[in-house]
Motif scaffolding. Structure first.
Motif, mmCIF file in Angstrom:
data_model
loop_
_atom_site.group_PDB
_atom_site.id
_atom_site.type_symbol
_atom_site.label_atom_id
_atom_site.label_comp_id
_atom_site.label_asym_id
_atom_site.label_seq_id
_atom_site.Cartn_x
_atom_site.Cartn_y
_atom_site.Cartn_z
ATOM 1 N N ALA A 238 1.076 -1.070 0.099
ATOM 2 C CA ALA A 238 -0.390 -0.055 0.158
ATOM 3 C C ALA A 238 0.746 1.471 -0.159
ATOM 4 O O ALA A 238 1.034 2.154 -0.454
ATOM 5 N N LEU A 239 1.988 1.045 0.477
ATOM 6 C CA LEU A 239 2.790 2.593 0.393
ATOM 7 C C LEU A 239 3.057 2.637 -0.575
ATOM 8 O O LEU A 239 3.862 3.728 -1.058
ATOM 9 N N ALA A 240 4.579 1.144 -0.389
ATOM 10 C CA ALA A 240 4.455 1.010 -2.410
ATOM 11 C C ALA A 240 3.494 1.840 -3.531
ATOM 12 O O ALA A 240 3.792 3.134 -4.663
ATOM 13 N N TRP A 241 2.017 1.308 -3.154
ATOM 14 C CA TRP A 241 1.313 2.412 -4.512
ATOM 15 C C TRP A 241 1.233 3.532 -4.447
ATOM 16 O O TRP A 241 0.896 3.991 -5.080
ATOM 17 N N CYS A 242 0.575 4.046 -2.876
ATOM 18 C CA CYS A 242 0.713 5.522 -3.175
ATOM 19 C C CYS A 242 1.870 6.302 -2.946
ATOM 20 O O CYS A 242 1.698 7.573 -3.951
ATOM 21 N N THR A 243 3.103 5.159 -3.193
ATOM 22 C CA THR A 243 4.878 6.179 -3.506
ATOM 23 C C THR A 243 4.555 6.797 -5.012
ATOM 24 O O THR A 243 5.010 7.492 -5.497
ATOM 25 N N ALA A 244 3.998 5.036 -5.618
ATOM 26 C CA ALA A 244 3.754 5.332 -7.145
ATOM 27 C C ALA A 244 3.887 6.293 -7.643
ATOM 28 O O ALA A 244 3.447 6.423 -9.231
ATOM 29 N N VAL A 245 2.236 6.347 -7.114
ATOM 30 C CA VAL A 245 0.574 6.831 -8.147
ATOM 31 C C VAL A 245 0.417 8.022 -7.579
ATOM 32 O O VAL A 245 0.084 8.387 -8.402
ATOM 33 N N LEU A 246 0.717 8.209 -6.417
ATOM 34 C CA LEU A 246 -0.041 9.123 -5.176
ATOM 35 C C LEU A 246 0.901 10.278 -5.512
ATOM 36 O O LEU A 246 0.627 11.852 -5.891
ATOM 37 N N VAL A 247 2.397 10.356 -6.120
ATOM 38 C CA VAL A 247 3.092 10.980 -5.695
ATOM 39 C C VAL A 247 3.456 12.315 -7.294
ATOM 40 O O VAL A 247 2.763 13.072 -6.868
ATOM 41 N N PRO A 248 3.165 11.370 -8.197
ATOM 42 C CA PRO A 248 2.857 11.710 -9.560
ATOM 43 C C PRO A 248 2.044 12.570 -10.002
ATOM 44 O O PRO A 248 1.822 12.890 -10.491
ATOM 45 N N VAL A 249 0.500 11.752 -9.456
ATOM 46 C CA VAL A 249 -0.657 12.502 -9.668
ATOM 47 C C VAL A 249 -0.491 13.903 -8.885
ATOM 48 O O VAL A 249 -1.118 15.331 -9.535
ATOM 49 N N GLY A 250 -0.604 13.314 -7.419
ATOM 50 C CA GLY A 250 -0.051 15.174 -7.084
ATOM 51 C C GLY A 250 0.549 16.358 -7.298
ATOM 52 O O GLY A 250 0.751 16.911 -7.653
ATOM 53 N N VAL A 251 2.292 15.701 -7.705
ATOM 54 C CA VAL A 251 2.894 16.415 -8.589
ATOM 55 C C VAL A 251 1.855 16.893 -10.263
ATOM 56 O O VAL A 251 2.458 18.391 -9.966
ATOM 57 N N PHE A 252 1.594 16.329 -10.854
ATOM 58 C CA PHE A 252 1.072 16.386 -11.537
ATOM 59 C C PHE A 252 -0.253 17.820 -11.460
ATOM 60 O O PHE A 252 -0.362 19.013 -12.393
ATOM 61 N N CYS A 253 -0.630 17.088 -10.476
ATOM 62 C CA CYS A 253 -2.103 18.321 -10.210
ATOM 63 C C CYS A 253 -0.746 20.312 -9.639
ATOM 64 O O CYS A 253 -1.778 21.349 -9.657
ATOM 65 N N MET A 254 -0.376 19.771 -8.935
ATOM 66 C CA MET A 254 0.389 20.758 -8.571
ATOM 67 C C MET A 254 1.152 22.201 -9.862
ATOM 68 O O MET A 254 0.601 23.316 -9.433
#
Length: 302
Positions: free
Chosen positions: A49-65
């Protein structure tokens, strides 16, 4: 600048350009995922779950910013570009048509080689009907994964939505296996993909039904889909097989042994032309979705 305009533009770009032959962003994402796995991997669901959040939510968060710092016109162009990269309609046809052509020419070896680029099963022992079935299954399933799922999330949340869907779908293809290494670590990736694909898979199944043999498609969806391992591929392929009037599923070879799978659809085993019929079903569905998007866009601005 609504999905009514962005969705057709993304599809046009895909039709003209196809997938980038070099420097595809998903290749870079794959390398990033490999790095994340080496740093976080442990044989637990929590690590996955931690790896999924890192791999998916981090790039999506950067894209949103990034989007938040750009003017609206640039955001629109960026969203359309992401949608174009996420949609694989032309790639799907580019992979499926050689299979149909080889089968029509009677070249079974070439057909086996071509379908091996579409599916994960062993293809060396497949007969012509099994090759046609494998390609038809892939077209129907990837009609959701590579077209309708991406369009749904683009319409719902714009660029961030389609990026979230595509990254989660890609990660499921890398980690979502029931193997000793990924049984627990890949659990989060598999469940996240199931959750994100749930609404769009059912809309895809309904689309197939409405554009084919409706009664048969709904019957196969209701009766056969629950027995399929994947909660999203089951409805999509059962409805698609029913809409086309062909029989899919059944035994298939994986990793050197044949595995029994439920039968999907009704009718005869598929032939070469049924692969092309499946592609046309996806195309008609895409046109229908574009028409609905335009109607909704016009109504919203009326």
């Amino acid at each position: 600048m609504t999905p009514a305009l962005g969705m057709p533009l993304a599809l046009i770009l895909d039709a003209i350009l196809g997938e980038p032959r070099r420097y595809h962003p998903l290749i870079g994402f794959g390398r990033f995922v490999t790095w994340v796995e080496t740093k976080i991997y442990a044989d637990t669901r929590a690590a996955g779950a931690l790896a999924w959040c890192t791999a998916v939510l981090v790039p999506v968060g950067v894209f949103c910013m990034l989007r938040a710092a750009l003017p609206a016109a640039v955001v629109f162009a960026l969203d359309v570009s992401v949608a174009y990269l996420a949609i694989g309609r032309r790639s799907l046809a580019d992979h499926a048509r050689p299979v149909a052509r080889a089968l029509s020419d009677g070249d079974l070896d070439a057909a086996r080689h071509a379908v091996g680029r579409m599916v994960s099963r062993d293809t060396e022992a497949l007969d012509a009907g099994q090759v046609a079935a494998a390609a038809t299954e892939s077209v129907l399933e990837n009609g959701h994964d590579a077209v309708f799922g991406a369009l749904f999330w683009f319409a719902l949340l714009g660029g961030p939505g389609v990026l979230l869907f595509r990254l989660a779908n890609t990660l499921d293809a890398m980690w979502g296996y029931r193997t000793p290494r990924y049984e627990r670590f890949g659990w989060a990736a598999a469940r996240a993909d199931d959750l994100l694909g749930y609404p769009s898979a059912r809309l895809t199944a309904l689309t197939y039904a409405c554009l084919g043999d409706f009664a048969k498609a709904i019957r196969c969806w209701c009766r056969q889909a629950p027995s399929w391992d994947s909660p999203n591929a089951g409805p999509v392929m059962a409805s698609g097989a029913g809409a086309l009037g062909v029989r899919l599923g059944g035994a298939a070879p994986y990793h050197g042994r044949w595995e029994e799978r439920p039968v999907l659809g009704e009718g005869n085993a598929p032939v070469a032309n049924d692969i092309l019929r499946a592609l046309r079903l996806v195309d008609r569905g895409t046109v229908a979705w574009m028409a609905v998007a335009v109607v909704i866009g016009v109504a919203a601005h009326a």
